[in-house]
Design a protein around this motif. Structure first.
Motif, mmCIF file in Angstrom:
data_model
loop_
_atom_site.group_PDB
_atom_site.id
_atom_site.type_symbol
_atom_site.label_atom_id
_atom_site.label_comp_id
_atom_site.label_asym_id
_atom_site.label_seq_id
_atom_site.Cartn_x
_atom_site.Cartn_y
_atom_site.Cartn_z
ATOM 1 N N MET A 262 0.912 -1.163 -0.069
ATOM 2 C CA MET A 262 0.018 -0.058 0.032
ATOM 3 C C MET A 262 1.003 1.210 0.252
ATOM 4 S SD MET A 262 -3.296 0.648 2.375
ATOM 5 C CE MET A 262 -2.529 0.132 4.065
ATOM 6 N N ALA A 263 0.555 2.117 -0.838
ATOM 7 C CA ALA A 263 1.251 3.324 -1.046
ATOM 8 C C ALA A 263 1.250 4.074 0.479
ATOM 9 C CB ALA A 263 1.097 4.247 -2.139
ATOM 10 N N LYS A 264 2.211 4.936 0.689
ATOM 11 C CA LYS A 264 2.249 5.726 1.831
ATOM 12 C C LYS A 264 1.090 6.650 2.141
ATOM 13 C CE LYS A 264 5.684 8.378 4.719
ATOM 14 N NZ LYS A 264 6.874 9.121 4.413
ATOM 15 N N GLN A 265 0.769 7.338 0.947
ATOM 16 C CA GLN A 265 -0.441 8.126 0.760
ATOM 17 C C GLN A 265 -1.700 7.646 1.133
ATOM 18 O OE1 GLN A 265 -0.766 10.289 -3.097
ATOM 19 N NE2 GLN A 265 -2.104 11.728 -2.123
ATOM 20 N N GLU A 266 -1.846 6.229 0.358
ATOM 21 C CA GLU A 266 -3.191 5.726 0.690
ATOM 22 C C GLU A 266 -3.362 5.501 2.079
ATOM 23 O OE1 GLU A 266 -5.124 1.572 -0.891
ATOM 24 O OE2 GLU A 266 -3.497 2.218 -1.943
ATOM 25 N N ARG A 267 -2.467 4.795 2.937
ATOM 26 C CA ARG A 267 -2.127 4.601 4.166
ATOM 27 C C ARG A 267 -2.674 5.638 5.104
ATOM 28 N NH1 ARG A 267 2.478 1.303 3.980
ATOM 29 N NH2 ARG A 267 3.761 3.016 4.735
ATOM 30 N N ALA A 268 -2.215 6.985 4.591
ATOM 31 C CA ALA A 268 -2.717 8.088 5.332
ATOM 32 C C ALA A 268 -4.059 8.365 5.326
ATOM 33 C CB ALA A 268 -1.579 9.195 4.962
ATOM 34 N N ILE A 269 -4.529 8.389 4.071
ATOM 35 C CA ILE A 269 -6.002 8.282 3.712
ATOM 36 C C ILE A 269 -6.795 7.483 4.522
ATOM 37 C CG2 ILE A 269 -7.928 8.319 2.073
ATOM 38 C CD1 ILE A 269 -5.719 9.253 0.131
ATOM 39 N N ARG A 270 -6.380 6.353 4.706
ATOM 40 C CA ARG A 270 -7.169 5.067 5.282
ATOM 41 C C ARG A 270 -6.968 5.501 7.010
ATOM 42 N NH1 ARG A 270 -6.851 -0.893 2.894
ATOM 43 N NH2 ARG A 270 -7.096 -0.306 0.532
ATOM 44 N N THR A 271 -6.127 5.751 7.414
ATOM 45 C CA THR A 271 -5.605 6.173 8.927
ATOM 46 C C THR A 271 -6.485 7.356 9.157
ATOM 47 O OG1 THR A 271 -3.567 5.333 8.521
ATOM 48 C CG2 THR A 271 -4.004 7.014 10.696
ATOM 49 N N ARG A 272 -6.686 8.408 8.315
ATOM 50 C CA ARG A 272 -7.395 9.626 8.553
ATOM 51 C C ARG A 272 -8.796 9.098 8.742
ATOM 52 N NH1 ARG A 272 -10.456 13.617 7.017
ATOM 53 N NH2 ARG A 272 -10.040 15.755 7.366
ATOM 54 N N ARG A 273 -9.358 8.281 7.740
ATOM 55 C CA ARG A 273 -10.645 7.988 7.669
ATOM 56 C C ARG A 273 -11.064 7.271 9.146
ATOM 57 N NH1 ARG A 273 -15.304 9.701 5.310
ATOM 58 N NH2 ARG A 273 -16.981 7.859 5.864
ATOM 59 N N ALA A 274 -10.242 6.299 9.386
ATOM 60 C CA ALA A 274 -10.473 5.465 10.785
ATOM 61 C C ALA A 274 -10.565 6.421 11.898
ATOM 62 C CB ALA A 274 -9.523 4.420 10.895
ATOM 63 N N ILE A 275 -9.778 7.343 11.936
ATOM 64 C CA ILE A 275 -9.962 8.364 12.986
ATOM 65 C C ILE A 275 -11.308 9.081 12.984
ATOM 66 C CG2 ILE A 275 -8.787 10.455 14.103
ATOM 67 C CD1 ILE A 275 -6.252 9.265 12.878
ATOM 68 N N VAL A 276 -11.487 9.632 11.510
ATOM 69 C CA VAL A 276 -12.796 10.151 11.784
ATOM 70 C C VAL A 276 -14.058 9.460 12.096
ATOM 71 C CG1 VAL A 276 -14.251 11.490 9.926
ATOM 72 C CG2 VAL A 276 -11.920 12.132 10.053
ATOM 73 N N GLU A 277 -13.967 8.100 11.656
ATOM 74 C CA GLU A 277 -15.215 7.513 11.964
ATOM 75 C C GLU A 277 -15.130 6.913 13.388
ATOM 76 O OE1 GLU A 277 -14.826 3.866 9.144
ATOM 77 O OE2 GLU A 277 -15.847 4.940 7.662
ATOM 78 N N ALA A 278 -14.005 6.802 13.841
ATOM 79 C CA ALA A 278 -13.814 6.578 15.585
ATOM 80 C C ALA A 278 -14.481 7.839 16.012
ATOM 81 C CB ALA A 278 -12.419 6.241 15.811
ATOM 82 N N ALA A 279 -13.859 8.879 15.916
ATOM 83 C CA ALA A 279 -14.367 10.284 16.410
ATOM 84 C C ALA A 279 -16.012 10.416 16.283
ATOM 85 C CB ALA A 279 -13.709 11.413 15.713
ATOM 86 N N GLY A 280 -16.408 10.177 15.180
ATOM 87 C CA GLY A 280 -17.901 10.382 14.948
ATOM 88 C C GLY A 280 -18.667 9.324 15.842
ATOM 89 N N ALA A 281 -18.134 8.172 16.346
ATOM 90 C CA ALA A 281 -18.856 7.282 17.179
ATOM 91 C C ALA A 281 -18.978 7.683 18.493
ATOM 92 C CB ALA A 281 -18.238 5.711 16.933
ATOM 93 N N VAL A 282 -17.743 8.334 18.708
ATOM 94 C CA VAL A 282 -17.551 8.477 20.409
ATOM 95 C C VAL A 282 -18.294 10.012 20.476
ATOM 96 C CG1 VAL A 282 -15.665 9.385 22.255
ATOM 97 C CG2 VAL A 282 -15.021 7.591 20.359
ATOM 98 N N PHE A 283 -18.354 10.991 19.616
ATOM 99 C CA PHE A 283 -19.095 12.104 19.827
ATOM 100 C C PHE A 283 -20.436 11.590 19.741
ATOM 101 C CE2 PHE A 283 -15.575 14.558 17.483
ATOM 102 C CZ PHE A 283 -15.210 15.120 18.844
#
Lengths: 216, 216
Positions: free
Chosen positions: B1-22
């Motif tokens: 997986m390219a570095k950029q793609e990994r960063a996009i996935r990580t960002r998405r995982a964080i946003v989804e987790a934050a949404g659930a916690v909020f």
């Protein structure tokens, strides 16, 4: 002042103070101590009337419908329109009403507090009026009062919320005008529409006539 | 997986987790630590993408409009109707969407976070569609798209909120049907009304057709 009258006044002062504190801080951050300081009453007086923060919040939630008091009108649909504009106007300067709306709307209000209660109370008050409007021939035959009333309460809730989020409620009168222009043609018999007043400043005018009635 | 793609996935995982916690805890009670644990990412990864809790909340708030994606329809008003039913359906099981709606609606969201942003984003997306509907002759000549769209966004907000408060959103489809039955006659040319589908289960059917499109 009789003992009972003093108790009623103290209770009212506590509810008003609680409404203001809930409005500013929300349910979680509000403490009994903050309400005591705002109301200038003793801890004993507060606990005589309210056993807990939940009970205080419930009392604040139960205070919404009286803010919809308007002078009776020959046309009952006009009375319903007037209630929305008057509540909108009072949201600008009444901290108890604002606190009550915040508790009803914010998801943080805990499950031990029934924040659906004001929605049900509004629905009941408006359904009675809308049924009266129906008996007087003001409604299209397709209207089911309970459904229409639920929509009106939900729509008002969202319109005031969006107005708060975008303009701190400065444009709420205009938004209510737009709301009624879209919904009245699905409710009222066509002949009634030109005579109904849902202009943006309706709340200010109804409140002025209400104050005149009280003064005279 | 390219570095950029990994960063996009990580960002998405964080946003989804934050949404659930909020969604579960609201803005004030949510901590960065809770989001880290939910997302299973390091503190460094989170702060690489988001400087603060405010920035996380803003990212969650900016994620609403993509949840309104629906298949294109010959009738643009039907597309707008479909968006409301699909968002309603997704509110039942998507924690990021629910968290985003909670942040937009709850008054506790602090002033450093622009919780008016999703209202503006919805208004913009819907105004484009409604103007297209107008060009195609679907609208009554009296419709002012910006006003009607503001009303639709406000009404949807309140209807879903009341449905959450009273039935944990179980009756949201029914309430949307009632909403459209009251508002469509003030928007659409009469000939269009019988063909528009705003039945309570519209969201489920649109989502099924969307999944078929993705699968094929």
């Amino acid at each position: 002042m009789a003992k009972q009258e003093r108790a009623i006044r103290t209770r009212r002062a506590i509810v008003e103070a609680a409404g203001a504190v809930f409005d500013e801080h929300g349910y979680t951050s509000t403490t009994i101590a903050m309400v005591l300081e705002r109301a200038q009453v003793t801890k004993g007086a507060l606990y005589f009337h309210f056993a807990s923060k939940e009970a205080l919040a419930q009392a604040v939630l139960n205070e919404q419908v009286p803010f919809g008091a308007v002078p009776p009108q020959p046309c009952k649909l006009q009375e319903i329109v007037d209630m929305t504009f008057v509540v909108a106007r009072r949201l600008l300067d009444n901290a108890l009403l604002r606190g009550s709306v915040r508790l009803a709307v914010d998801q943080e209000t805990p499950s031990g507090v029934d924040h659906g209660e004001p929605f049900r109370q509004w629905a009941q008050a408006l359904t009675e009026l809308l049924e009266l409007a129906g008996e007087r021939g003001e409604l299209l035959p397709t209207v089911k009062p309970a459904e229409t009333v639920d929509l009106l309460v939900g729509t008002f809730t969202g319109v005031q919320l969006m107005s708060r989020a975008l303009t701190d409620r400065a444009d709420l009168g205009d938004r209510l005008s737009v709301m009624w222009a879209h919904i009245l043609p699905s409710i009222a018999v066509p002949g009634l529409l030109p005579g109904l007043d849902a202009r943006a400043d309706r709340g200010t005018r109804v409140l002025a006539s209400l104050e005149q009635r009280v003064a005279s």
